[in-house]
Write an enzyme that holds these catalytic residues in place. Structure first.
Site, PDB file in Angstrom:
ATOM      1  N   HIS A 197       6.492  43.368  25.468  1.00  0.00           N
ATOM      2  CA  HIS A 197       7.172  44.180  24.467  1.00  0.00           C
ATOM      3  C   HIS A 197       8.117  43.248  23.731  1.00  0.00           C
ATOM      4  O   HIS A 197       9.012  42.663  24.331  1.00  0.00           O
ATOM      5  CB  HIS A 197       7.942  45.338  25.100  1.00  0.00           C
ATOM      6  CG  HIS A 197       8.582  46.213  24.072  1.00  0.00           C
ATOM      7  ND1 HIS A 197       7.975  47.341  23.573  1.00  0.00           N
ATOM      8  CD2 HIS A 197       9.746  46.089  23.400  1.00  0.00           C
ATOM      9  CE1 HIS A 197       8.744  47.885  22.648  1.00  0.00           C
ATOM     10  NE2 HIS A 197       9.826  47.143  22.532  1.00  0.00           N
ATOM     11  N   CYS A 198       7.892  43.080  22.441  1.00  0.00           N
ATOM     12  CA  CYS A 198       8.715  42.137  21.674  1.00  0.00           C
ATOM     13  C   CYS A 198       9.841  42.903  20.991  1.00  0.00           C
ATOM     14  O   CYS A 198       9.592  43.696  20.092  1.00  0.00           O
ATOM     15  CB  CYS A 198       7.855  41.420  20.632  1.00  0.00           C
ATOM     16  SG  CYS A 198       8.825  40.333  19.605  1.00  0.00           S
ATOM     17  N   PRO A 199      11.096  42.682  21.420  1.00  0.00           N
ATOM     18  CA  PRO A 199      12.198  43.416  20.797  1.00  0.00           C
ATOM     19  C   PRO A 199      12.389  43.042  19.327  1.00  0.00           C
ATOM     20  O   PRO A 199      12.905  43.839  18.553  1.00  0.00           O
ATOM     21  CB  PRO A 199      13.419  43.001  21.628  1.00  0.00           C
ATOM     22  CG  PRO A 199      13.042  41.729  22.297  1.00  0.00           C
ATOM     23  CD  PRO A 199      11.559  41.763  22.476  1.00  0.00           C
ATOM     24  N   SER A 202      10.233  45.240  17.557  1.00  0.00           N
ATOM     25  CA  SER A 202      10.403  46.604  18.082  1.00  0.00           C
ATOM     26  C   SER A 202       9.062  47.244  18.402  1.00  0.00           C
ATOM     27  O   SER A 202       8.860  48.423  18.123  1.00  0.00           O
ATOM     28  CB  SER A 202      11.160  47.486  17.093  1.00  0.00           C
ATOM     29  OG  SER A 202      12.409  46.934  16.844  1.00  0.00           O
ATOM     30  N   ASN A 203       8.154  46.475  18.937  1.00  0.00           N
ATOM     31  CA  ASN A 203       6.839  47.002  19.249  1.00  0.00           C
ATOM     32  C   ASN A 203       6.243  46.171  20.382  1.00  0.00           C
ATOM     33  O   ASN A 203       6.693  45.045  20.635  1.00  0.00           O
ATOM     34  CB  ASN A 203       5.947  46.902  18.010  1.00  0.00           C
ATOM     35  CG  ASN A 203       4.752  47.821  18.072  1.00  0.00           C
ATOM     36  OD1 ASN A 203       4.550  48.540  19.057  1.00  0.00           O
ATOM     37  ND2 ASN A 203       3.941  47.804  17.026  1.00  0.00           N
TER      38      ASN A 203
END
Ligand SMILES: [Zn+2]
Ligand SMILES: [Zn+2]
Length: 345
Positions: A197-199, A202-203
């Site tokens: 999950h790549c902050p 945001s996805n």
């Protein structure tokens, strides 16, 4: 004895029950102590159950994602910060590099490169929007009409995707998910070929947006590299009049503060994008997801008959990369492994 079912699974040394309970339960159950004051993990370590204690300690670890991305920040993540950073960078580039009054007039060639950089930056924003909004490959949940307290009971185990591995059951989505997928606690859904999950976008990064993610990173590198080249050229070709005691750096910072700030922010972003791109490229070439690499011990499909790490999807880096470039995701069919006889030959 104050033992929870998880304690009993450890006492009996049952790997299967232990895995099932870890996947079905919450982090809280891992911290409960029996009357002797032992958590299941301490008990496993005490009994010398190396494999069990590996599973339990992995499950106990609060991952970086869980720690910094859950809660209020959760789904919103850092994407607005990254977006603002990119906008500030573009404004700085136009104001302090291209149209700066403290520089000499821009030449046609440098002007052309500048516009190329701006166009690339705008195109990157479009890809940024796509990669943060498009589905990473969410798997449809099966929670309708089911009692939320009913943990794994509502799952149809006759599904053809079930290979017998308990890690395929998602107690939240109530589904049997394909191997290589994982439940994202931030998106609250299972993701096919879950990478991470790549902050910053945001996805999640998964099967369906991995290609966009890589394109976004590469465009980031191209844009920042071009921006840095133009900026460097502008600073370098500027006539410098230094007084005897003044250093070059001091002169630049006081005379062109905007340009220096731009260079600093631009190179910072370039470094980040480079590191991420190399990491992603290596993973694609190995046909391994970031999640699989980080949690190897959790997945039985990543172990060969000798118990050591073996990636069944790895077809060699050339085939892996070619498949990814053509299809936009990694091949998740298992590679044919040489049989014992072939190995002996
Ligand atoms: Zn799920
Ligand atoms: Zn996610």
């Amino acid at each position: 004895m104050g033992c929870t079912p998880l304690h009993w699974a450890v006492i009996r040394g049952s790997l299967e029950v232990c895995t099932l309970l870890v996947h079905a339960g919450t982090k809280q159950e891992l911290t409960l102590r029996d009357r002797g004051g032992f958590t299941p993990l301490q008990l496993a370590a005490d009994k010398g159950q190396r494999h069990l204690s590996n599973i339990l300690s992995n499950a106990t670890k609060v991952s970086f994602g869980d720690k910094y991305c859950s809660g209020r920040l959760g789904k919103v993540g850092y994407a607005p910060i990254l977006f603002s950073y990119l906008v500030i960078l573009m404004i700085l580039f136009l104001k302090s590099i291209v149209f700066a009054s403290d520089f000499s007039r821009i030449t046609a060639a440098v002007g052309l490169w500048s516009w190329a950089a701006i166009s690339l930056a705008l195109a990157s924003q479009v890809v940024f929007y796509r990669v943060s909004r498009n589905t990473p490959g969410y798997i449809k949940t099966n929670t309708e009409g089911l009692d939320p307290k009913e943990l794994l009971m509502g799952i149809d185990l006759s599904s053809s995707t079930f290979t017998g591995s308990w890690s395929q059951l998602c107690p939240t989505c109530k589904i049997v998910r394909p191997v290589r997928s994982k439940h994202c606690p931030i998106c609250k859904q299972c993701v096919e070929q879950f990478d991470h999950h790549c902050p910053w976008i945001s996805n999640c990064v998964g099967k369906r947006n991995k290609w966009d993610f890589l394109v976004f990173l590469c465009m980031g590198i191209a844009t920042t590299l071009l921006g840095a080249a133009v900026g460097f050229h502008r600073l370098w070709t500027e006539p410098i009049i230094l007084s005897s005691s003044e250093s070059w750096t001091h002169f630049m910072v006081t005379k062109h503060p905007g340009a220096v700030l731009f260079m600093f922010m631009d190179i910072f972003l370039l470094t980040g994008a480079l590191i991420l791109t190399v990491a992603q490229a290596v993973m694609i070439a190995r046909n391994l997801t970031t999640n699989e690499a980080a949690n190897q011990s959790r997945y039985t499909y990543l172990r060969g008959p000798d118990g050591r790490f073996r990636n069944p999807y790895n077809q060699g880096w050339q085939k892996n990369c070619a498949y990814f470039l053509v299809n936009g995701y990694n091949n998740d069919e298992e590679a044919a492994w040489p049989t014992l006889q072939q190995t002996v030959e």
